[in-house]
Design a protein around this motif. Structure first.
Motif, short mmCIF file in Angstrom:
data_model
loop_
_atom_site.label_atom_id
_atom_site.label_comp_id
_atom_site.label_asym_id
_atom_site.label_seq_id
_atom_site.Cartn_x
_atom_site.Cartn_y
_atom_site.Cartn_z
N SER A 1 -36.81 11.60 41.97
CA SER A 1 -36.43 10.61 40.96
C SER A 1 -36.32 9.20 41.54
O SER A 1 -36.36 8.21 40.80
CB SER A 1 -35.11 11.00 40.30
OG SER A 1 -34.06 11.06 41.25
N TYR B 1 -38.48 7.72 43.05
CA TYR B 1 -39.79 7.08 42.90
C TYR B 1 -40.03 6.51 41.51
O TYR B 1 -41.12 5.99 41.24
CB TYR B 1 -40.90 8.08 43.23
CG TYR B 1 -41.05 8.38 44.70
CD1 TYR B 1 -41.82 7.56 45.52
CD2 TYR B 1 -40.42 9.48 45.27
CE1 TYR B 1 -41.96 7.82 46.87
CE2 TYR B 1 -40.56 9.76 46.63
CZ TYR B 1 -41.32 8.93 47.41
OH TYR B 1 -41.47 9.20 48.76
N GLN B 2 -39.07 6.57 40.64
CA GLN B 2 -39.27 6.09 39.27
C GLN B 2 -39.73 4.63 39.28
O GLN B 2 -39.08 3.75 39.85
CB GLN B 2 -37.99 6.20 38.46
CG GLN B 2 -38.16 5.77 37.01
CD GLN B 2 -36.91 6.03 36.19
OE1 GLN B 2 -35.92 6.51 36.69
NE2 GLN B 2 -36.95 5.69 34.92
N SER C 1 -45.77 1.65 39.07
CA SER C 1 -46.03 1.15 37.72
C SER C 1 -47.04 0.01 37.68
O SER C 1 -47.73 -0.18 36.67
CB SER C 1 -44.71 0.70 37.07
OG SER C 1 -44.12 -0.35 37.81
N ARG D 1 -43.16 13.33 35.85
CA ARG D 1 -41.95 12.81 35.19
C ARG D 1 -41.15 11.92 36.14
O ARG D 1 -40.59 10.90 35.72
CB ARG D 1 -41.07 13.96 34.71
CG ARG D 1 -41.60 14.71 33.51
CD ARG D 1 -40.50 15.52 32.83
NE ARG D 1 -39.84 16.44 33.76
CZ ARG D 1 -40.26 17.68 34.01
NH1 ARG D 1 -41.36 18.14 33.42
NH2 ARG D 1 -39.59 18.46 34.84
N SER D 2 -41.11 12.28 37.40
CA SER D 2 -40.30 11.53 38.36
C SER D 2 -40.82 10.11 38.54
O SER D 2 -40.04 9.17 38.73
CB SER D 2 -40.28 12.25 39.71
OG SER D 2 -39.69 13.54 39.58
N PHE D 3 -42.13 9.94 38.49
CA PHE D 3 -42.72 8.60 38.64
C PHE D 3 -42.70 7.82 37.33
O PHE D 3 -43.03 6.63 37.31
CB PHE D 3 -44.15 8.72 39.18
CG PHE D 3 -44.21 8.96 40.66
CD1 PHE D 3 -44.42 7.90 41.54
CD2 PHE D 3 -44.05 10.23 41.18
CE1 PHE D 3 -44.48 8.12 42.90
CE2 PHE D 3 -44.11 10.46 42.55
CZ PHE D 3 -44.32 9.40 43.42
N ASP D 4 -42.32 8.49 36.23
CA ASP D 4 -42.21 7.85 34.92
C ASP D 4 -43.52 7.18 34.51
O ASP D 4 -43.56 6.03 34.10
CB ASP D 4 -41.06 6.82 34.94
CG ASP D 4 -40.66 6.39 33.53
OD1 ASP D 4 -40.92 7.17 32.58
OD2 ASP D 4 -40.09 5.30 33.39
N ARG D 5 -44.62 7.97 34.67
CA ARG D 5 -45.94 7.48 34.29
C ARG D 5 -46.70 8.60 33.63
O ARG D 5 -47.06 9.58 34.26
CB ARG D 5 -46.70 7.02 35.53
CG ARG D 5 -47.11 5.58 35.43
CD ARG D 5 -48.09 5.20 36.52
NE ARG D 5 -49.36 4.85 35.96
CZ ARG D 5 -50.05 3.77 36.32
NH1 ARG D 5 -49.60 2.95 37.24
NH2 ARG D 5 -51.22 3.52 35.76
#
Length: 452
Positions: free
Chosen positions: A364, A366-367, A371, A400-404
């Motif tokens: 997490s 790495y969120q 980007s 999910r962890s990278f939020d992409r």
């Protein structure tokens, strides 16, 4: 003659110290249960390759002046047990570096990121300025035959990391160097296997600052709020010298930096490298090197190995390889590449290779780290997980962890290479980030992706 024995002599830095001491005239012996290239050839050429692999307590005798213990050795190592029985002086690597440099001016470069590059910059300028110095650095550098050098020089420049010193000395390496001049580049939680919480990790830097003697010089990254607060709280007894991104401009893919005494066009780029350079300049100023001399020397610095290292290029595309692996390093490297080439698309690929990055509990962190990349991919190998005895990673958890939502996730090198071959590289750059090798990827062969 000083007699030194290395337990686990085959380590990447351990064998370099062994060679440096041999060059200094010491009698050097060593052992290891396995030795790989390039250590194998380096030790053989220096005449100190062990005659057989494995541990042998008979190598340890009362005539040894010091035993240097590598991280690879375990507590039940028969040579270590014998050294304790004989009450010999047993040192971790950094403890011995201090023993060899007690009468020198010691400069230590610490922090969660930028240590190698900052150290390399200082070394480059000192060499160009024809100053005699010893050094310890964690990468191959152009113009230097080895990564450790111990002579009778009056000063030593050390990359100072926060990982444990040895199996019997669990304190961080940088706690043993006791520098008169230190740099702290920033604090970003890493090494989750050693420092399970951020607070424990941050405390190691607090201890480092407290240990410095009154009046010593601490050069620190003032743009890092966590570090700035820590320095204000713990560093009141020191001469504090803040630094941040210096004034600069980018034109036609070239960065020009400005200091009070002039300017210089650079071979390297990115705000993180500019901050590293500012720190290096301030260290060199402490050593009597003027801004003018620093700028003249630093203009030819090409970077340390695997730090935004050029793999291939043509008129409309560049491929870089970078050591970035921690979240802050990944973000900084992507930002730097985008800032340097704002008109080009960026294809960024990160390999999860360290214990922290392969740990589901750490992912997490790495969120948002990738980007800014136009196309982003993450790779991890099953082999790396097996070696570290870690459970398999769920590709959906990684995404999910990278939020992409458009993140590409691969765990097979052939599939990753096929993906790279499908991309369009006209007016696009490729950035490959890892502390590993993408499971043995042939980097020079990547030239075919962009053509000549």
């Amino acid at each position: 003659m000083t007699k030194v024995h290395f337990i686990a002599i085959g380590g990447s830095v351990m064998h370099q110290l062994a060679i440096a001491l041999r060059n200094k005239g010491y009698e050097v012996t060593g052992s290891d249960d396995e030795i790989f290239e390039p250590a194998l050839s380096n030790l053989r050429q220096a005449g100190i390759l062990p005659d057989h692999t494995g541990w042998d307590a008979s190598r340890i005798h009362a005539g040894l002046d010091a035993v240097i213990l590598g991280m690879h050795a375990r507590e039940d190592n028969p040579e270590l047990i014998r050294a304790k029985e004989l009450q010999l002086k047993i040192y971790s690597f950094p403890e011995y570096i201090y023993q060899e440099s007690k009468d020198k001016l010691r400069i230590a470069i610490g922090g969660s990121h930028g240590k190698t590059t900052t150290t390399a910059m200082i070394m480059h300028v000192l060499q160009k300025s024809k100053k005699a110095f010893d050094y310890l650095v964690g990468a191959r550098l152009e113009g230097f035959a080895q990564s450790v050098n111990i002579t009778d020089a009056p000063l030593i420049v050390c990359e100072a990391d926060e990982y444990p010193a040895s199996v019997i000395e669990k304190r961080p390496k940088f706690h043993f160097l006791h520098p008169q001049v230190a740099v702290l580049t920033g604090i970003a939680w890493d090494h989750i296997n050693v420092f399970p919480t951020y607070d424990i990790y941050k405390e190691q830097f607090a201890i480092f600052i407290r240990q410095m003697k009154p009046g010593n010089v601490l050069i620190y990254n003032s743009s890092d709020q966590e570090l700035g607060g820590l320095v204000a709280e713990e560093g009141r007894h020191l001469k504090l010298v803040p630094y941040t991104v210096p004034i600069h401009m980018i034109r036609d893919g070239i960065t020009r930096v400005f200091f009070d005494e002039g300017c210089a066009d650079l071979e390297v780029f990115g705000n993180h490298n500019l901050m590293n350079m500012h720190a290096a300049k301030l260290v060199c100023n402490e050593l009597g090197i003027t801004d003018e001399a620093f700028l003249s020397a630093i203009s030819s610095f090409k970077g340390a190995a695997k730090r935004l290292e050029l793999v291939a290029k043509n008129d409309h595309s560049v491929i870089y390889r970078d050591f970035a692996h921690a979240p802050s390093k990944v973000k900084a490297t992507i930002d730097a590449t985008q800032q340097q080439f704002p008109e080009r698309r960026l294809i960024a690929v990160l390999e999860l290779h360290t214990y922290s990055s392969l740990n589901a509990a750490f992912l997490s962190e790495y969120q948002g780290a990738m980007s800014r990349a136009d196309i982003a991919a993450v790779f991890y190998s099953k082999h790396a997980l097996e070696i570290k005895r870690m459970p398999d990673l769920d590709p959906e958890l990684v995404a999910r962890s990278f939020d992409r939502n458009d993140l590409h996730v691969f765990h097979d090198r052939a599939t990753l290479e096929a993906f790279l071959a499908q991309q369009q590289y006209n007016d696009a750059n490729l950035l490959l980030m890892s502390s590993g090798t993408f499971d043995g990827m042939d980097f020079p062969a990547l030239q075919h992706l962009i053509g000549k």
